[in-house]
Motif scaffolding. Structure first.
Motif, PDB file in Angstrom:
ATOM      1  N   GLY A  92       0.823  -1.210   0.000  1.00  0.00           N
ATOM      2  CA  GLY A  92       0.000   0.000   0.000  1.00  0.00           C
ATOM      3  C   GLY A  92       0.853   1.253   0.000  1.00  0.00           C
ATOM      4  N   CYS A  93       1.913   1.253   0.802  1.00  0.00           N
ATOM      5  CA  CYS A  93       2.836   2.395   0.828  1.00  0.00           C
ATOM      6  C   CYS A  93       3.552   2.549  -0.509  1.00  0.00           C
ATOM      7  N   ALA A  94       3.913   1.418  -1.124  1.00  0.00           N
ATOM      8  CA  ALA A  94       4.588   1.458  -2.422  1.00  0.00           C
ATOM      9  C   ALA A  94       3.685   2.052  -3.496  1.00  0.00           C
ATOM     10  N   PHE A  95       2.385   1.932  -3.314  1.00  0.00           N
ATOM     11  CA  PHE A  95       1.419   2.522  -4.242  1.00  0.00           C
ATOM     12  C   PHE A  95       1.206   4.006  -3.959  1.00  0.00           C
ATOM     13  N   CYS A  96       0.930   4.335  -2.712  1.00  0.00           N
ATOM     14  CA  CYS A  96       0.499   5.697  -2.377  1.00  0.00           C
ATOM     15  C   CYS A  96       1.643   6.704  -2.262  1.00  0.00           C
ATOM     16  N   VAL A  97       2.773   6.296  -1.720  1.00  0.00           N
ATOM     17  CA  VAL A  97       3.869   7.253  -1.496  1.00  0.00           C
ATOM     18  C   VAL A  97       4.450   7.790  -2.801  1.00  0.00           C
ATOM     19  N   PRO A  98       4.812   6.941  -3.777  1.00  0.00           N
ATOM     20  CA  PRO A  98       5.302   7.505  -5.050  1.00  0.00           C
ATOM     21  C   PRO A  98       4.266   8.397  -5.729  1.00  0.00           C
ATOM     22  N   ALA A  99       2.991   7.976  -5.672  1.00  0.00           N
ATOM     23  CA  ALA A  99       1.927   8.796  -6.260  1.00  0.00           C
ATOM     24  C   ALA A  99       1.845  10.147  -5.556  1.00  0.00           C
ATOM     25  N   GLY A 100       1.917  10.140  -4.225  1.00  0.00           N
ATOM     26  CA  GLY A 100       1.844  11.378  -3.459  1.00  0.00           C
ATOM     27  C   GLY A 100       3.034  12.286  -3.696  1.00  0.00           C
ATOM     28  N   LEU A 101       4.228  11.705  -3.805  1.00  0.00           N
ATOM     29  CA  LEU A 101       5.432  12.503  -4.052  1.00  0.00           C
ATOM     30  C   LEU A 101       5.367  13.182  -5.412  1.00  0.00           C
ATOM     31  N   PHE A 102       4.905  12.455  -6.423  1.00  0.00           N
ATOM     32  CA  PHE A 102       4.805  13.040  -7.758  1.00  0.00           C
ATOM     33  C   PHE A 102       3.724  14.126  -7.792  1.00  0.00           C
ATOM     34  N   TYR A 103       2.603  13.872  -7.134  1.00  0.00           N
ATOM     35  CA  TYR A 103       1.478  14.813  -7.168  1.00  0.00           C
ATOM     36  C   TYR A 103       1.811  16.133  -6.473  1.00  0.00           C
ATOM     37  N   ARG A 104       2.734  16.103  -5.509  1.00  0.00           N
ATOM     38  CA  ARG A 104       3.104  17.323  -4.789  1.00  0.00           C
ATOM     39  C   ARG A 104       3.728  18.364  -5.706  1.00  0.00           C
ATOM     40  N   ARG A 105       4.338  17.909  -6.801  1.00  0.00           N
ATOM     41  CA  ARG A 105       5.047  18.823  -7.696  1.00  0.00           C
ATOM     42  C   ARG A 105       4.109  19.827  -8.333  1.00  0.00           C
ATOM     43  N   LYS A 106       3.001  19.331  -8.838  1.00  0.00           N
ATOM     44  CA  LYS A 106       2.072  20.184  -9.564  1.00  0.00           C
ATOM     45  C   LYS A 106       0.700  19.529  -9.523  1.00  0.00           C
ATOM     46  N   LYS A 107      -0.223  20.141  -8.823  1.00  0.00           N
ATOM     47  CA  LYS A 107      -1.503  19.490  -8.546  1.00  0.00           C
ATOM     48  C   LYS A 107      -2.537  19.807  -9.620  1.00  0.00           C
ATOM     49  N   THR A 108      -2.359  19.167 -10.778  1.00  0.00           N
ATOM     50  CA  THR A 108      -3.327  19.288 -11.866  1.00  0.00           C
ATOM     51  C   THR A 108      -3.964  17.920 -12.114  1.00  0.00           C
ATOM     52  N   LYS A 109      -5.013  17.898 -12.919  1.00  0.00           N
ATOM     53  CA  LYS A 109      -5.670  16.623 -13.217  1.00  0.00           C
ATOM     54  C   LYS A 109      -4.731  15.675 -13.958  1.00  0.00           C
ATOM     55  N   ASP A 111      -1.459  15.654 -13.795  1.00  0.00           N
ATOM     56  CA  ASP A 111      -0.460  15.172 -12.843  1.00  0.00           C
ATOM     57  C   ASP A 111      -1.053  14.132 -11.905  1.00  0.00           C
ATOM     58  N   ALA A 112      -2.325  14.294 -11.557  1.00  0.00           N
ATOM     59  CA  ALA A 112      -2.990  13.298 -10.711  1.00  0.00           C
ATOM     60  C   ALA A 112      -3.060  11.953 -11.429  1.00  0.00           C
TER      61      ALA A 112
END
Length: 201
Positions: A92-109, A111-112
């Motif tokens: 679960g962490c392997a799924f959510c953490v990389p996604a969260g780190l990438f999304y922090r850069r620029k919060k657009t649809k 990028d999501a």
């Protein structure tokens, strides 16, 4: 300033607890998939974890994931000698953490979408690795089973499964792919509405 910081920390703790509680409840709702052995069941507990990660950051996501597992263990106990819960946490962490780190850069649809696709890739890779080298051997050891017995369960749903490698490629990888896609779609639909509520509190 101190009062503001304290209020912000309290708010974050409250939302971490809320997301973890929802995730714990969703862990009880499990759906078997026809191409995976019976001990793999799909749940949607990563949806609130991913939403919490997007809203509050990757560290919060890890905490939500951890609390989710602990609460579920407290309420239900374990049927897998802790192996399933351990796998659920790390994958679960392997799924959510990389996604969260990438999304922090620029919060657009866009990028999501990219962040969730990236998270799904990490979910598949980590799921295959963890199952092959940690979870399946640990599960077999905990229940005094031969690893071949678990592989045989994969053969029952897919005749092409004849080894640990084919098991993770034909059972584990598709399972995590489906999970990643469904969790991502649900998160995409719900996130903006929920994030407005989180930011507005």
């Amino acid at each position: 300033m101190n009062q503001t910081n304290t209020s912000e920390k309290t708010r974050r703790i409250a939302f971490i607890g809320m997301f973890a509680a929802i995730a714990s409840v969703l862990m009880f709702i499990e759906v078997p998939l026809p191409f995976a052995p019976q001990f793999y069941k799909l749940d949607f507990s990563e949806v609130p974890v991913l939403i919490g990660t997007f809203s509050l950051g990757p560290v919060a996501g890890i905490l939500i994931e951890l609390i989710k597992i602990l609460v579920h263990l407290l309420l239900k106990g374990t049927q897998t000698a802790g192996v399933g819960e351990l796998g659920n946490f790390f994958v679960g962490c392997a799924f959510c953490v990389p996604a969260g780190l990438f999304y922090r850069r620029k919060k657009t649809k866009i990028d999501a979408i990219i962040s969730m696709a990236l998270g799904t890739v990490f979910l598949i890779i980590s799921g295959c690795f963890m199952n092959a080298f940690v979870l399946l051997p640990a599960y077999a050891a905990a229940f005094h089973m031969d690893l071949s017995a678990l592989i045989a369960m994969g053969t029952e749903v897919n005749a092409n499964v004849d080894s640990l490698f084919t098991f993770v490629v034909l059972c584990v990888a598709p399972f995590n792919l489906v999970k990643g896609i469904l969790v991502s779609v649900i998160t995409f639909v719900l996130y903006k509405r929920i994030s407005r509520f989180v930011k507005g509190m």
